[in-house]
Design a protein around this motif. Structure first.
Motif, PDB file in Angstrom:
ATOM      1  N   THR A 111       0.831  -1.193   0.000  1.00 33.77           N
ATOM      2  CA  THR A 111       0.000   0.000   0.000  1.00 33.77           C
ATOM      3  C   THR A 111       0.873   1.253   0.000  1.00 33.77           C
ATOM      4  OG1 THR A 111      -1.677   1.257   1.212  1.00 33.77           O
ATOM      5  CG2 THR A 111      -0.285  -0.220   2.520  1.00 33.77           C
ATOM      6  N   LEU A 112       0.744   2.029  -1.069  1.00 37.09           N
ATOM      7  CA  LEU A 112       1.538   3.245  -1.246  1.00 37.09           C
ATOM      8  C   LEU A 112       0.675   4.502  -1.159  1.00 37.09           C
ATOM      9  CD1 LEU A 112       3.688   1.990  -4.267  1.00 37.09           C
ATOM     10  CD2 LEU A 112       4.402   2.134  -1.879  1.00 37.09           C
ATOM     11  N   GLU A 113      -0.620   4.315  -0.869  1.00 33.30           N
ATOM     12  CA  GLU A 113      -1.531   5.464  -0.837  1.00 33.30           C
ATOM     13  C   GLU A 113      -2.130   5.697   0.543  1.00 33.30           C
ATOM     14  OE1 GLU A 113      -4.345   5.479  -4.038  1.00 33.30           O
ATOM     15  OE2 GLU A 113      -2.738   6.083  -5.398  1.00 33.30           O
ATOM     16  N   GLU A 114      -2.195   4.658   1.377  1.00 31.78           N
ATOM     17  CA  GLU A 114      -2.712   4.822   2.727  1.00 31.78           C
ATOM     18  C   GLU A 114      -1.980   3.873   3.664  1.00 31.78           C
ATOM     19  OE1 GLU A 114      -6.830   3.664   3.068  1.00 31.78           O
ATOM     20  OE2 GLU A 114      -6.646   2.322   1.358  1.00 31.78           O
ATOM     21  N   ARG A 115      -1.961   4.224   4.948  1.00 35.51           N
ATOM     22  CA  ARG A 115      -1.266   3.388   5.911  1.00 35.51           C
ATOM     23  C   ARG A 115      -1.959   2.034   6.040  1.00 35.51           C
ATOM     24  NH1 ARG A 115      -0.794   6.625  11.328  1.00 35.51           N
ATOM     25  NH2 ARG A 115      -2.977   7.045  10.810  1.00 35.51           N
ATOM     26  N   ASP A 137       3.679  -1.505   4.376  1.00 35.40           N
ATOM     27  CA  ASP A 137       3.333  -0.098   4.612  1.00 35.40           C
ATOM     28  C   ASP A 137       4.346   0.798   3.889  1.00 35.40           C
ATOM     29  OD1 ASP A 137       2.761   2.425   5.552  1.00 35.40           O
ATOM     30  OD2 ASP A 137       2.738   1.867   7.671  1.00 35.40           O
ATOM     31  N   GLY A 138       3.887   1.423   2.818  1.00 28.98           N
ATOM     32  CA  GLY A 138       4.763   2.308   2.054  1.00 28.98           C
ATOM     33  C   GLY A 138       4.430   3.762   2.244  1.00 28.98           C
ATOM     34  N   VAL A 139       3.662   4.078   3.296  1.00 33.12           N
ATOM     35  CA  VAL A 139       3.183   5.448   3.488  1.00 33.12           C
ATOM     36  C   VAL A 139       3.750   6.108   4.739  1.00 33.12           C
ATOM     37  CG1 VAL A 139       1.135   6.879   3.866  1.00 33.12           C
ATOM     38  CG2 VAL A 139       1.064   5.015   2.209  1.00 33.12           C
ATOM     39  N   SER A 140       3.750   5.383   5.870  1.00 35.75           N
ATOM     40  CA  SER A 140       4.095   5.986   7.164  1.00 35.75           C
ATOM     41  C   SER A 140       5.427   6.720   7.147  1.00 35.75           C
ATOM     42  CB  SER A 140       4.108   4.914   8.253  1.00 35.75           C
ATOM     43  OG  SER A 140       2.811   4.408   8.458  1.00 35.75           O
ATOM     44  N   SER A 141       6.476   6.069   6.635  1.00 37.25           N
ATOM     45  CA  SER A 141       7.802   6.691   6.651  1.00 37.25           C
ATOM     46  C   SER A 141       7.859   7.914   5.749  1.00 37.25           C
ATOM     47  CB  SER A 141       8.870   5.675   6.233  1.00 37.25           C
ATOM     48  OG  SER A 141       8.626   5.206   4.924  1.00 37.25           O
ATOM     49  N   VAL A 142       7.096   7.895   4.667  1.00 39.98           N
ATOM     50  CA  VAL A 142       7.103   9.019   3.725  1.00 39.98           C
ATOM     51  C   VAL A 142       6.505  10.271   4.360  1.00 39.98           C
ATOM     52  CG1 VAL A 142       6.179   9.869   1.523  1.00 39.98           C
ATOM     53  CG2 VAL A 142       7.030   7.529   1.691  1.00 39.98           C
ATOM     54  N   VAL A 143       5.442  10.093   5.155  1.00 37.75           N
ATOM     55  CA  VAL A 143       4.791  11.246   5.786  1.00 37.75           C
ATOM     56  C   VAL A 143       5.360  11.543   7.174  1.00 37.75           C
ATOM     57  CG1 VAL A 143       2.669  10.917   4.490  1.00 37.75           C
ATOM     58  CG2 VAL A 143       2.918   9.807   6.712  1.00 37.75           C
ATOM     59  N   GLY A 144       6.383  10.781   7.552  1.00 35.37           N
ATOM     60  CA  GLY A 144       7.069  11.061   8.809  1.00 35.37           C
ATOM     61  C   GLY A 144       6.379  10.533  10.047  1.00 35.37           C
ATOM     62  N   LEU A 145       5.566   9.490   9.888  1.00 37.01           N
ATOM     63  CA  LEU A 145       4.879   8.896  11.029  1.00 37.01           C
ATOM     64  C   LEU A 145       5.538   7.579  11.417  1.00 37.01           C
ATOM     65  CD1 LEU A 145       1.159   9.454   9.972  1.00 37.01           C
ATOM     66  CD2 LEU A 145       2.406  10.666  11.766  1.00 37.01           C
ATOM     67  N   PRO A 146       5.604   7.288  12.712  1.00 34.29           N
ATOM     68  CA  PRO A 146       6.172   5.999  13.131  1.00 34.29           C
ATOM     69  C   PRO A 146       5.257   4.865  12.707  1.00 34.29           C
ATOM     70  CG  PRO A 146       5.194   7.126  15.002  1.00 34.29           C
ATOM     71  CD  PRO A 146       5.149   8.097  13.856  1.00 34.29           C
ATOM     72  N   ILE A 167       6.612 -15.292   2.689  1.00 34.30           N
ATOM     73  CA  ILE A 167       5.347 -15.978   2.986  1.00 34.30           C
ATOM     74  C   ILE A 167       4.937 -16.911   1.843  1.00 34.30           C
ATOM     75  CG2 ILE A 167       4.574 -14.067   4.452  1.00 34.30           C
ATOM     76  CD1 ILE A 167       2.497 -13.431   2.221  1.00 34.30           C
ATOM     77  N   ASN A 168       5.856 -17.104   0.890  1.00 34.81           N
ATOM     78  CA  ASN A 168       5.575 -17.960  -0.263  1.00 34.81           C
ATOM     79  C   ASN A 168       4.304 -17.506  -0.982  1.00 34.81           C
ATOM     80  OD1 ASN A 168       6.051 -20.084  -2.062  1.00 34.81           O
ATOM     81  ND2 ASN A 168       4.814 -21.521  -0.875  1.00 34.81           N
ATOM     82  N   ALA A 169       4.222 -16.199  -1.226  1.00 34.29           N
ATOM     83  CA  ALA A 169       3.018 -15.599  -1.802  1.00 34.29           C
ATOM     84  C   ALA A 169       2.760 -16.069  -3.224  1.00 34.29           C
ATOM     85  CB  ALA A 169       3.131 -14.077  -1.774  1.00 34.29           C
ATOM     86  N   LYS A 170       1.485 -16.247  -3.528  1.00 33.56           N
ATOM     87  CA  LYS A 170       1.031 -16.586  -4.876  1.00 33.56           C
ATOM     88  C   LYS A 170       0.363 -15.388  -5.544  1.00 33.56           C
ATOM     89  CE  LYS A 170       2.260 -20.809  -4.014  1.00 33.56           C
ATOM     90  NZ  LYS A 170       3.561 -21.301  -4.539  1.00 33.56           N
ATOM     91  N   ARG A 171       0.019 -14.405  -4.708  1.00 33.95           N
ATOM     92  CA  ARG A 171      -0.676 -13.207  -5.184  1.00 33.95           C
ATOM     93  C   ARG A 171       0.038 -11.952  -4.684  1.00 33.95           C
ATOM     94  NH1 ARG A 171      -6.972 -14.453  -5.295  1.00 33.95           N
ATOM     95  NH2 ARG A 171      -6.901 -16.687  -5.750  1.00 33.95           N
ATOM     96  N   LEU A 172      -0.029 -10.903  -5.501  1.00 27.02           N
ATOM     97  CA  LEU A 172       0.621  -9.640  -5.136  1.00 27.02           C
ATOM     98  C   LEU A 172      -0.206  -8.482  -5.666  1.00 27.02           C
ATOM     99  CD1 LEU A 172       3.111  -7.885  -4.209  1.00 27.02           C
ATOM    100  CD2 LEU A 172       4.087  -8.324  -6.477  1.00 27.02           C
ATOM    101  N   VAL A 173      -0.330  -7.441  -4.855  1.00 30.78           N
ATOM    102  CA  VAL A 173      -0.968  -6.184  -5.273  1.00 30.78           C
ATOM    103  C   VAL A 173      -0.011  -5.041  -4.985  1.00 30.78           C
ATOM    104  CG1 VAL A 173      -2.731  -4.485  -4.640  1.00 30.78           C
ATOM    105  CG2 VAL A 173      -3.387  -6.853  -5.057  1.00 30.78           C
ATOM    106  N   ILE A 174       0.138  -4.136  -5.951  1.00 32.06           N
ATOM    107  CA  ILE A 174       0.863  -2.887  -5.718  1.00 32.06           C
ATOM    108  C   ILE A 174      -0.099  -1.748  -6.016  1.00 32.06           C
ATOM    109  CG2 ILE A 174       2.811  -1.424  -6.386  1.00 32.06           C
ATOM    110  CD1 ILE A 174       4.375  -3.925  -7.089  1.00 32.06           C
ATOM    111  N   ASP A 175      -0.433  -0.982  -4.979  1.00 34.48           N
ATOM    112  CA  ASP A 175      -1.432   0.070  -5.046  1.00 34.48           C
ATOM    113  C   ASP A 175      -0.792   1.392  -4.602  1.00 34.48           C
ATOM    114  OD1 ASP A 175      -3.986   1.264  -5.227  1.00 34.48           O
ATOM    115  OD2 ASP A 175      -4.476   0.768  -3.142  1.00 34.48           O
ATOM    116  N   SER A 176      -0.281   2.229  -5.519  1.00 32.24           N
ATOM    117  CA  SER A 176      -0.567   2.239  -6.941  1.00 32.24           C
ATOM    118  C   SER A 176       0.680   2.700  -7.707  1.00 32.24           C
ATOM    119  CB  SER A 176      -1.703   3.224  -7.221  1.00 32.24           C
ATOM    120  OG  SER A 176      -1.238   4.546  -6.923  1.00 32.24           O
ATOM    121  N   ILE A 177       0.630   2.597  -9.040  1.00 36.51           N
ATOM    122  CA  ILE A 177       1.753   3.018  -9.889  1.00 36.51           C
ATOM    123  C   ILE A 177       2.018   4.528  -9.794  1.00 36.51           C
ATOM    124  CG2 ILE A 177       2.475   3.288 -12.292  1.00 36.51           C
ATOM    125  CD1 ILE A 177       1.387   0.484 -12.800  1.00 36.51           C
ATOM    126  N   PRO A 178       0.999   5.391  -9.847  1.00 34.42           N
ATOM    127  CA  PRO A 178       1.278   6.830  -9.697  1.00 34.42           C
ATOM    128  C   PRO A 178       1.989   7.176  -8.401  1.00 34.42           C
ATOM    129  CG  PRO A 178      -0.911   6.516 -10.603  1.00 34.42           C
ATOM    130  CD  PRO A 178      -0.415   5.155 -10.200  1.00 34.42           C
TER     131      PRO A 178
END
Length: 251
Positions: A66-70, A98-107, A134-145
Motif C-alpha cells: 500500500t503506497l496510498e494509505e497506511r 506499509d509504504g506510506v508511514s515513513s514518507v509522511v514522517g509517522l512511526p 510468505i511464499n506468496a502466490k498473489r501480489l498487489v501494488i497500489d498504486s503506480i502513480p
C-alpha cells in the motif's frame, strides 16, 4: 514428428463473485494485470478482495503493497466488508507492506515497512523478499502513480515499470497493479501511457451516469491466454465487497 500435448492454462480465482466467468474461470497463473479507473471506482477494494479471498477461500498467500494509505487504515476500511486481514497476517497468509508511514514522517509498528528514501532497486528487492517470506502466490501494488511521485525524476517511471515487470515474471506471482485512468472514454487508460503495454491483462473500472444515478461498470480490455467479452458489465460494492453481474442485470 513429435506432437506437443496441449497444456491448459492454470487459473487463479479472483475471489469476486461473477467476475471469473468473464475470464474463463480466473486470471492466468503468474500473469500481471493492470487495474485502472478514476477516483472512487473501487480499485483498492477490488485489489484487496483479490488478496483477502485468496487467503480465506483458496489458501493462497498474498502480499498487498500500500503506497496510498497506511496499513492500519487499509485494515480498518476493509473490516467494513467483514474482512479480518490481521487474522491472516498472524497466520502468515497475508503480508501488508506499509509504504506510506515513513514518507509522511509517522512511526510505524508494521512488520513490513518501506524506507522513506525511495530507491527503485531496493523497493523491488524488498517486495521480492516479502513475497518469498510468505511464499506468496498473489501480489498487489497500489498504486503506480504513487511510485512515480516518489521518484526524483517522474520520467523514470518507464524504466521502473520495465524492471518491475521483469521481477514479477521471475517471481511467478499473479499480480494486480493499480493506476489511474485520466479519460477511459477516449482510450486514455493510464497516466503514463505505458502501464497497459507491460501488463498481460487490463481491467477498466468506470462510473457512468444512468437515470440521474452513478452506476459502476467493469470492462476487460485485455487478458492474454483468455477469451473474454469486450462488453461493460455492471458491478456493485456491497456489504461483502464487490459483486459483478455477468447477465447485465443487478438484482
Amino acid at each position: 514428428m513429435r506432437i506437443m500435448a496441449y497444456q491448459p492454462v492454470r487459473r487463479v480465482k479472483s475471489g469476486i463473485p461473477g467476475f471469473d466467468e468473464l475470464i474463463e474461470g480466473g486470471f492466468p497463473e503468474g500473469t500481471t494485470v493492470l487495474l485502472t479507473g478514476g477516483t472512487g471506482t473501487g480499485k483498492t477494494t477490488f485489489a484487496a478482495q483479490f488478496i483477502y479471498k485468496g487467503a480465506e477461500e483458496y489458501g493462497e498467500p498474498g502480499v498487498f503493497v500500500t503506497l496510498e494509505e497506511r496499513a492500519r487504515d487499509l485494515r480498518r476500511e476493509m473490516a467494513s466488508f467483514g474482512w479480518d486481514f490481521e487474522k491472516y497476517e498472524k497466520e502468515g497468509k497475508i503480508a501488508i507492506v506499509d509504504g506510506v508511514s515513513s514518507v509522511v514522517g509517522l512511526p510505524s509498528e508494521e512488520k513490513f515497512v518501506l524506507e522513506d528514501r525511495f530507491n527503485v532497486d531496493n523497493f523491488l528487492r524488498y517486495i521480492y523478499r516479502v513475497v518469498k517470506a510468505i511464499n506468496a502466490k498473489r501480489l498487489v501494488i497500489d498504486s503506480i502513480p504513487s511510485i512515480a511521485l516518489r521518484l526524483e525524476e517522474e520520467r523514470k517511471i518507464r524504466e521502473v515499470l520495465l524492471k518491475l515487470n521483469t521481477i514479477l515474471l521471475e517471481m511467478g506471482v499473479t499480480t494486480i497493479l493499480t493506476t489511474e485512468a485520466p479519460d477511459p472514454q477516449h482510450g486514455k487508460l493510464s497516466r503514463y501511457g505505458i502501464e497497459e503495454f507491460i501488463a498481460r491483462g487490463v481491467i477498466v473500472l468506470d462510473l457512468q451516469e444512468k437515470n440521474i444515478e452513478l452506476k459502476r461498470y467493469v470492462l476487460i480490455r485485455k487478458m492474454r491466454e483468455t477469451r473474454h467479452s469486450m462488453k461493460k458489465y455492471p458491478f456493485e460494492i456491497g456489504p461483502n465487497g464487490i459483486v459483478v453481474y455477468p447477465s447485465g442485470e443487478i438484482y
